[in-house]
Write an enzyme that holds these catalytic residues in place. Structure first.
Site, mmCIF file in Angstrom:
data_model
loop_
_atom_site.group_PDB
_atom_site.id
_atom_site.type_symbol
_atom_site.label_atom_id
_atom_site.label_comp_id
_atom_site.label_asym_id
_atom_site.label_seq_id
_atom_site.Cartn_x
_atom_site.Cartn_y
_atom_site.Cartn_z
ATOM 1 N N ARG A 58 0.839 -1.212 0.000
ATOM 2 C CA ARG A 58 0.000 0.000 0.000
ATOM 3 C C ARG A 58 0.870 1.256 0.000
ATOM 4 O O ARG A 58 0.486 2.287 -0.529
ATOM 5 C CB ARG A 58 -0.949 0.007 1.209
ATOM 6 N N TYR A 111 -15.084 16.765 -15.983
ATOM 7 C CA TYR A 111 -15.617 15.395 -15.862
ATOM 8 C C TYR A 111 -16.681 15.365 -14.747
ATOM 9 O O TYR A 111 -16.420 15.819 -13.627
ATOM 10 C CB TYR A 111 -14.446 14.469 -15.538
ATOM 11 N N ASP A 183 -6.272 18.218 -15.172
ATOM 12 C CA ASP A 183 -6.666 16.876 -15.608
ATOM 13 C C ASP A 183 -6.222 16.732 -17.062
ATOM 14 O O ASP A 183 -6.767 17.362 -17.960
ATOM 15 C CB ASP A 183 -8.193 16.727 -15.476
ATOM 16 N N LYS A 208 -7.776 5.560 -19.498
ATOM 17 C CA LYS A 208 -8.000 6.047 -20.864
ATOM 18 C C LYS A 208 -6.731 5.874 -21.709
ATOM 19 O O LYS A 208 -6.255 4.771 -21.839
ATOM 20 C CB LYS A 208 -8.493 7.496 -20.808
HETATM 21 C C1 LIG Z 1 -12.488 8.824 -16.824
HETATM 22 C C2 LIG Z 1 -12.074 10.169 -16.385
HETATM 23 C C3 LIG Z 1 -11.832 10.448 -15.032
HETATM 24 C C4 LIG Z 1 -12.038 9.424 -13.936
HETATM 25 O O1 LIG Z 1 -11.226 8.312 -14.061
HETATM 26 P P1 LIG Z 1 -11.624 6.799 -13.603
HETATM 27 O O2 LIG Z 1 -10.413 6.034 -13.971
HETATM 28 O O3 LIG Z 1 -12.862 6.424 -14.354
HETATM 29 O O4 LIG Z 1 -11.882 6.858 -12.146
HETATM 30 C C5 LIG Z 1 -11.398 11.727 -14.707
HETATM 31 N N1 LIG Z 1 -11.250 12.686 -15.646
HETATM 32 C C6 LIG Z 1 -11.497 12.448 -16.948
HETATM 33 C C7 LIG Z 1 -11.310 13.543 -17.946
HETATM 34 C C8 LIG Z 1 -11.916 11.191 -17.361
HETATM 35 O O5 LIG Z 1 -12.175 10.974 -18.666
#
Ligand SMILES: *Cc1c(COP(=O)(O)O)cnc(C)c1O
Length: 393
Positions: A58, A111, A183, A208
């Site tokens: 962890r 998001y 982000d 992603k």
């Molecule tokens: C998918 C996504 C998230 C969240 O990520 P998870 O892996 O689904 O928890 C945050 N910001 C953006 C722009 C995303 O596309």
């Protein structure tokens, strides 16, 4: 070998840190929860920080560390903190940076869950927030209050494909003593490097583009310097939102092809965007690689390329959109993005369903908006699929 000065694609193959007794070409999966100390003294040194030996998964694990070092290197950052999901990264950032009574300013089309977490949960602990259209950075200045602490930006924003000028945000953040968080999920470090443009923290949903194969949920935070890093790292450890070694291995494998995946999907997206823009059933289209995008110049300036996400609306509105989606055959009708497969979704009723209607419209998430994440299939097949579904509308 020091990989710091290698090109981006070479780093993807040779970067990250791992030493292995057998000369393994890949980073081994250290599938263990705990690590034995050589002696009582060595154990004490690991805990005091005098030694950087591993203690407990962890806290840190060699497979995870290799991934963290690699992504931090790709983002030109100090170091990385891998998390169990993108939302775990978002939560780690909020929890480490915001106290009761603090104020956060963010992109309105961020998001959906990133916004919901603040407005529905952190509000319970006295955190204030203002969501503004950050395409005009003057709106950020107007929203600043004496208790503002964090500026949280997503560019391109999800799913409007609106851009925010990161250099301008960095100037504002510096002037008002805000921590600038970006982000970078939509771009991956291949297309955009927020830390180079003045951000303090960049993070990813590695679910992603970074992993890219729709088989892992994970996140990553990278900071510019050590102080913030240590604060965030401590929060990740105590809240237990660590990634596991096997997931880290899969992401390391996915990362090797990041450049070629992004280049190929972007090349496909440009052709798909040209096709959609010329189609009589399409009412509007937003893609940073089209001259019709209101921030085409900014895209050229702060991104290496326009990426592979496209938003568009049909002349028949929501009813036409439903019919269109039901006739798609090749692309998957699914949320998420940045994988090798083409994905198509309807944000107003799917990813952003929980955002109140008024806030949705204010953020440009209209009922007719369809979001397309273009994959690396043959572009002729992607276009034929869209053409066939559009003919049914
Ligand atoms: C998918 C996504 C998230 C969240 O990520 P998870 O892996 O689904 O928890 C945050 N910001 C953006 C722009 C995303 O596309």
């Amino acid at each position: 070998m020091n990989t710091k000065n290698l090109g981006f694609s070479s780093k993807l193959i040779h970067g990250g840190e791992h030493k292995d007794a057998f000369g393994s070409a890949t980073v081994p999966i250290y599938q263990t929860s705990t690590f034995a100390f050589a002696s009582a003294e060595e154990g004490a040194k690991c805990f005091s920080g005098e030694s950087d030996g591993f203690i407990y998964t962890r806290i840190e694990n060699p497979t995870v560390k290799a991934l963290e070092k690699l992504v931090a290197d790709l983002e030109n950052g100090y170091d990385g903190i891998a998390t169990s999901s993108g939302m775990a990264a978002v939560n780690t950032i909020y929890m480490a940076l915001l106290n009761a009574g603090d104020h956060i300013i963010s992109t309105d089309a961020v998001y959906g869950p990133s916004r919901g977490l603040i407005e529905n949960q952190y509000s319970r602990f006295g955190v204030e927030s203002t969501y503004v259209n950050t395409t005009d950075v003057a709106n950020i200045e107007k929203a600043i209050k004496p208790n503002s602490k964090v500026l949280f930006i997503e560019t391109p924003a999800n799913p409007t494909m609106d851009l925010t000028n990161l250099k301008e945000c960095a100037k504002i953040a510096k002037k008002h003593n805000l921590i600038l968080v970006v982000d970078n999920t939509f771009c991956s470090p291949y297309l955009q490097k927020p830390l180079d443009l003045g951000a303090d923290i960049v993070f990813h949903s590695m679910t992603k583009f970074i992993n890219g194969h729709a088989d892992v949920v994970a996140g990553m935070i990278i900071t510019k310097e050590a102080t913030l890093y240590n604060k965030l790292r401590a929060m990740m450890i105590i809240t237990g939102c660590n990634i596991d070694p096997h997931q880290s291995y899969l992401v390391l494998r996915g990362l090797k092809t990041l450049s070629i995946r992004v280049k190929e999907s972007q090349s496909n997206a440009k052709k798909v965007a040209d096709f959609l823009e010329a189609h009589p059933a399409v009412a509007w289209i937003k893609y940073p690689g089209l001259k019709s995008h209101p921030q085409y110049e900014l895209a050229l300036e702060q991104m290496k390329g326009p990426g592979s996400l496209i938003s568009f609306g049909l002349k028949g509105g929501f009813e036409a959109a439903k019919k269109f989606l039901d006739n798609i055959q090749l692309a998957l009708l699914a949320v998420s993005l940045g994988g090798v497969e083409t994905l198509i979704q309807h944000p107003a009723s799917m990813t952003h369903a929980k955002v109140p209607k008024e806030a949705k419209l204010k953020a440009g998430i209209t009922d007719d908006l369809i979001r397309l994440s273009v994959g690396i299939e043959d572009v002729e097949d992607i276009i034929a699929d869209l053409e066939h579904a559009l003919a049914k509308v």
